[in-house]
Design a protein around this motif. Sequence first.
Motif, PDB file in Angstrom:
ATOM      1  N   ARG A 186       6.813  -3.884   4.794  1.00  0.00           N
ATOM      2  CA  ARG A 186       7.304  -3.140   5.541  1.00  0.00           C
ATOM      3  C   ARG A 186       8.287  -2.249   5.244  1.00  0.00           C
ATOM      4  O   ARG A 186       8.874  -1.303   5.861  1.00  0.00           O
ATOM      5  CB  ARG A 186       7.856  -3.952   6.895  1.00  0.00           C
ATOM      6  N   ALA A 187       8.514  -2.341   3.847  1.00  0.00           N
ATOM      7  CA  ALA A 187       9.836  -1.550   3.361  1.00  0.00           C
ATOM      8  C   ALA A 187       9.301  -0.255   2.556  1.00  0.00           C
ATOM      9  O   ALA A 187       7.910  -0.465   2.154  1.00  0.00           O
ATOM     10  CB  ALA A 187      10.568  -2.576   2.484  1.00  0.00           C
ATOM     11  N   ASP A 188      10.203   0.329   2.355  1.00  0.00           N
ATOM     12  CA  ASP A 188       9.867   1.731   1.395  1.00  0.00           C
ATOM     13  C   ASP A 188      10.810   1.648  -0.062  1.00  0.00           C
ATOM     14  O   ASP A 188      10.234   2.303  -0.752  1.00  0.00           O
ATOM     15  CB  ASP A 188      10.459   2.881   2.124  1.00  0.00           C
ATOM     16  N   ALA A 189      11.518   0.453   0.012  1.00  0.00           N
ATOM     17  CA  ALA A 189      12.341   0.268  -1.208  1.00  0.00           C
ATOM     18  C   ALA A 189      12.973  -0.905  -1.003  1.00  0.00           C
ATOM     19  O   ALA A 189      13.151  -1.744  -0.013  1.00  0.00           O
ATOM     20  CB  ALA A 189      13.588   1.464  -1.532  1.00  0.00           C
ATOM     21  N   ALA A 190      13.590  -1.420  -2.250  1.00  0.00           N
ATOM     22  CA  ALA A 190      14.241  -2.766  -2.136  1.00  0.00           C
ATOM     23  C   ALA A 190      15.432  -2.693  -3.284  1.00  0.00           C
ATOM     24  O   ALA A 190      15.462  -1.975  -3.874  1.00  0.00           O
ATOM     25  CB  ALA A 190      13.259  -3.791  -2.586  1.00  0.00           C
ATOM     26  N   ALA A 191      16.552  -3.618  -2.690  1.00  0.00           N
ATOM     27  CA  ALA A 191      17.719  -3.628  -3.355  1.00  0.00           C
ATOM     28  C   ALA A 191      17.931  -4.892  -3.990  1.00  0.00           C
ATOM     29  O   ALA A 191      17.821  -6.066  -3.289  1.00  0.00           O
ATOM     30  CB  ALA A 191      18.773  -3.167  -2.684  1.00  0.00           C
ATOM     31  N   ALA A 192      18.558  -4.926  -5.048  1.00  0.00           N
ATOM     32  CA  ALA A 192      19.473  -6.044  -5.837  1.00  0.00           C
ATOM     33  C   ALA A 192      20.853  -5.883  -5.995  1.00  0.00           C
ATOM     34  O   ALA A 192      21.116  -5.518  -7.069  1.00  0.00           O
ATOM     35  CB  ALA A 192      18.669  -6.667  -6.796  1.00  0.00           C
ATOM     36  N   PRO A 193      21.828  -5.657  -4.937  1.00  0.00           N
ATOM     37  CA  PRO A 193      22.946  -4.883  -5.118  1.00  0.00           C
ATOM     38  C   PRO A 193      24.064  -6.056  -5.575  1.00  0.00           C
ATOM     39  O   PRO A 193      25.304  -5.863  -4.875  1.00  0.00           O
ATOM     40  CB  PRO A 193      23.292  -4.551  -3.699  1.00  0.00           C
ATOM     41  N   TYR A 194      23.670  -6.434  -6.757  1.00  0.00           N
ATOM     42  CA  TYR A 194      25.061  -7.607  -7.066  1.00  0.00           C
ATOM     43  C   TYR A 194      26.079  -6.738  -7.327  1.00  0.00           C
ATOM     44  O   TYR A 194      26.400  -5.631  -8.067  1.00  0.00           O
ATOM     45  CB  TYR A 194      24.399  -8.026  -8.389  1.00  0.00           C
ATOM     46  N   PRO A 195      27.521  -7.231  -6.902  1.00  0.00           N
ATOM     47  CA  PRO A 195      28.835  -6.878  -7.220  1.00  0.00           C
ATOM     48  C   PRO A 195      29.025  -7.401  -8.572  1.00  0.00           C
ATOM     49  O   PRO A 195      28.537  -7.981  -9.553  1.00  0.00           O
ATOM     50  CB  PRO A 195      29.695  -7.440  -6.132  1.00  0.00           C
ATOM     51  N   LEU A 232       8.178   9.760  -6.280  1.00  0.00           N
ATOM     52  CA  LEU A 232       9.004   8.950  -7.184  1.00  0.00           C
ATOM     53  C   LEU A 232       8.996   7.585  -6.574  1.00  0.00           C
ATOM     54  O   LEU A 232       8.948   6.570  -7.475  1.00  0.00           O
ATOM     55  CB  LEU A 232      10.529   9.388  -7.080  1.00  0.00           C
ATOM     56  N   ARG A 233       8.966   7.331  -5.360  1.00  0.00           N
ATOM     57  CA  ARG A 233       8.975   6.227  -4.656  1.00  0.00           C
ATOM     58  C   ARG A 233       7.753   5.246  -5.139  1.00  0.00           C
ATOM     59  O   ARG A 233       7.468   4.265  -5.553  1.00  0.00           O
ATOM     60  CB  ARG A 233       9.231   6.171  -3.249  1.00  0.00           C
ATOM     61  N   GLU A 234       6.638   5.993  -5.117  1.00  0.00           N
ATOM     62  CA  GLU A 234       5.324   5.358  -5.387  1.00  0.00           C
ATOM     63  C   GLU A 234       5.113   5.085  -6.874  1.00  0.00           C
ATOM     64  O   GLU A 234       4.580   4.267  -7.310  1.00  0.00           O
ATOM     65  CB  GLU A 234       4.159   6.241  -4.797  1.00  0.00           C
ATOM     66  N   ARG A 235       5.606   6.117  -7.680  1.00  0.00           N
ATOM     67  CA  ARG A 235       5.638   6.013  -9.273  1.00  0.00           C
ATOM     68  C   ARG A 235       6.498   4.783  -9.660  1.00  0.00           C
ATOM     69  O   ARG A 235       5.897   4.045 -10.358  1.00  0.00           O
ATOM     70  CB  ARG A 235       6.104   7.307  -9.867  1.00  0.00           C
ATOM     71  N   LEU A 236       7.677   4.656  -9.281  1.00  0.00           N
ATOM     72  CA  LEU A 236       8.379   3.279  -9.643  1.00  0.00           C
ATOM     73  C   LEU A 236       7.895   2.263  -8.962  1.00  0.00           C
ATOM     74  O   LEU A 236       7.618   0.988 -10.025  1.00  0.00           O
ATOM     75  CB  LEU A 236       9.782   3.643  -9.005  1.00  0.00           C
ATOM     76  N   GLY A 237       7.262   2.383  -7.944  1.00  0.00           N
ATOM     77  CA  GLY A 237       6.645   0.915  -7.323  1.00  0.00           C
ATOM     78  C   GLY A 237       5.282   0.689  -8.190  1.00  0.00           C
ATOM     79  O   GLY A 237       5.108  -0.602  -8.474  1.00  0.00           O
ATOM     80  N   GLN A 288       0.846  -1.155   0.041  1.00  0.00           N
ATOM     81  CA  GLN A 288       0.183  -0.010  -0.001  1.00  0.00           C
ATOM     82  C   GLN A 288       0.795   1.388  -0.001  1.00  0.00           C
ATOM     83  O   GLN A 288       1.910   1.290   0.701  1.00  0.00           O
ATOM     84  CB  GLN A 288      -0.919  -0.023   1.277  1.00  0.00           C
ATOM     85  N   PRO A 289       0.564   2.254  -0.757  1.00  0.00           N
ATOM     86  CA  PRO A 289       1.193   3.392  -0.791  1.00  0.00           C
ATOM     87  C   PRO A 289       1.418   4.108   0.543  1.00  0.00           C
ATOM     88  O   PRO A 289       0.883   3.973   1.613  1.00  0.00           O
ATOM     89  CB  PRO A 289       0.455   4.540  -1.554  1.00  0.00           C
ATOM     90  N   GLY A 290       2.432   4.881   0.706  1.00  0.00           N
ATOM     91  CA  GLY A 290       2.952   5.771   1.997  1.00  0.00           C
ATOM     92  C   GLY A 290       3.886   5.183   2.617  1.00  0.00           C
ATOM     93  O   GLY A 290       4.613   4.099   2.436  1.00  0.00           O
ATOM     94  N   ARG A 291       4.489   6.076   3.687  1.00  0.00           N
ATOM     95  CA  ARG A 291       5.663   5.480   4.657  1.00  0.00           C
ATOM     96  C   ARG A 291       5.375   4.717   5.387  1.00  0.00           C
ATOM     97  O   ARG A 291       4.385   4.734   5.867  1.00  0.00           O
ATOM     98  CB  ARG A 291       6.432   6.852   5.133  1.00  0.00           C
ATOM     99  N   ARG A 292       6.285   3.662   5.841  1.00  0.00           N
ATOM    100  CA  ARG A 292       5.880   2.561   6.581  1.00  0.00           C
ATOM    101  C   ARG A 292       6.164   2.963   8.137  1.00  0.00           C
ATOM    102  O   ARG A 292       5.686   2.787   9.095  1.00  0.00           O
ATOM    103  CB  ARG A 292       6.783   1.360   6.204  1.00  0.00           C
ATOM    104  N   ASN A 293       7.030   4.012   8.360  1.00  0.00           N
ATOM    105  CA  ASN A 293       7.324   4.593   9.689  1.00  0.00           C
ATOM    106  C   ASN A 293       7.821   5.927   9.353  1.00  0.00           C
ATOM    107  O   ASN A 293       8.830   6.149   8.566  1.00  0.00           O
ATOM    108  CB  ASN A 293       8.727   3.717  10.219  1.00  0.00           C
ATOM    109  N   PRO A 294       7.307   6.901  10.330  1.00  0.00           N
ATOM    110  CA  PRO A 294       7.668   8.268  10.051  1.00  0.00           C
ATOM    111  C   PRO A 294       8.989   8.508  10.495  1.00  0.00           C
ATOM    112  O   PRO A 294       9.778   9.875  10.131  1.00  0.00           O
ATOM    113  CB  PRO A 294       6.692   8.883  10.679  1.00  0.00           C
ATOM    114  N   ASP A 295       9.691   7.740  11.439  1.00  0.00           N
ATOM    115  CA  ASP A 295      11.019   7.992  11.913  1.00  0.00           C
ATOM    116  C   ASP A 295      12.169   7.544  11.289  1.00  0.00           C
ATOM    117  O   ASP A 295      13.467   8.037  11.495  1.00  0.00           O
ATOM    118  CB  ASP A 295      11.037   7.374  13.350  1.00  0.00           C
ATOM    119  N   HIS A 296      11.943   6.628   9.854  1.00  0.00           N
ATOM    120  CA  HIS A 296      13.177   6.263   9.411  1.00  0.00           C
ATOM    121  C   HIS A 296      12.464   5.507   7.910  1.00  0.00           C
ATOM    122  O   HIS A 296      11.279   5.313   8.030  1.00  0.00           O
ATOM    123  CB  HIS A 296      13.913   5.342   9.947  1.00  0.00           C
ATOM    124  N   LEU A 297      13.286   5.313   7.078  1.00  0.00           N
ATOM    125  CA  LEU A 297      12.875   4.537   5.974  1.00  0.00           C
ATOM    126  C   LEU A 297      13.660   3.207   5.980  1.00  0.00           C
ATOM    127  O   LEU A 297      14.595   2.973   6.473  1.00  0.00           O
ATOM    128  CB  LEU A 297      13.368   5.327   4.559  1.00  0.00           C
TER     129      LEU A 297
END
Length: 391
Positions: A278-287, A354-359, A192-201
């Motif tokens: 619970r997340a605001d973004a996700a990563a696939a940080p392959y080296p 931008l976060r919501e548009r990308l998602g 669902q759209p919106g921040r998960r926690n106002p204190d951090h991402l």
Amino acid sequence: MTRVAYLCADPGVPVFGTKGSSVHVQEIVRAWRGTGADVTVYCARRGTDRPADLADLDVVEVPPNSAPAGAAREQAIENAALALVDEVLHRGCGLVYERYSLFSPALSVLAPVLDIPSVLEVNAPLIEEQQRYRQLVDVKKAETVLRRNAGTADVVACVSEPVVRWVRERLPAARTVLVPNGVNVHRITARQPGRRNPDHLTVAFVGTLKPWHGVPGLLHGVALANALTPDPACRWRVLVIGDGPGREDLERLAATLGVEAEFTGAVPPDAVSGLLDRADAAAAPYPAGVVGQDDYFSPLKVYEYMAAALPIIASAVGQIPSILEPGRTGILVPPGEPAAVAEALTRLAADPALRERLGSSARADAAQRFSWDGVLARITRSLPPVRRVVA
């Protein structure tokens, strides 16, 4: 109704497990069942995390005899695979679908004897993987088994172009088809759209904690991003969903860098969607260059992030540039560059729209382009006309 014998003789792949490979097995089985097929799974390892919707799945397990390593272990895997062949011959089937495993000759035995359509699914260059990361004693037998299976199969379904090339280097006449992985958009629901926690991402990572997944780069990237962020509410924490041999080192690294990180450990596939919510973004940080010159993987995690409607930061390696469209469904970064990860995180932190548009765009692509039903349909359409099944 097509009777499908799905074979996985790899003891490292539990059918009902938490690995990405386990998810792959389950989703292909679901796709077959969705066509109306009667599926029986023949495996070396059943696993214990059976999903509710597969409670009625018929599973025949023949584990290899206990052998610690080396030639005896390799022979035990072959013997177990041949015992699975006996089970299939006893029960019968109308199509054999084998997930490629080292030392399993099952498909090359079953398909000619039963004179039925056959599919070999190849997800990785297992011979090189085994040599590099574990131990491979009988290389000649491993190569021979692969050539026989690939030469027998009506279709060799490969998850990436590097895997296609790897098969054809050994057998140019193999009937390969490129079939990247997919995602179950009913299992992984849209966040669902919106921040998960106002204190951090929170930025999430899903996967086995091994070197080629690049989690250290993510932790370094988060540390850099946080150091440049004056607003505490725009600081990032990390949610690591999965387990593996690198966990303790990663926990120490996070503490050293001052990055708040939660490690969930291994979780059943059905729990992933709730955790991603619970997340605001996700990563696939392959080296860069960990696996080899060609990045052969088809990243299940990226498809799951898309289905979860998360903005994605991913390394521009392997198939990822063909999956994510920069600026529309994700942010691509050079592999192995934490500073680029930090820049992407800072950009996402500053721009909720931008976060919501990308998602949102990523979720739409997951549903339209990357369903498991579509994966299976591409495979079955590649069967020769006289072998084709309804799917």
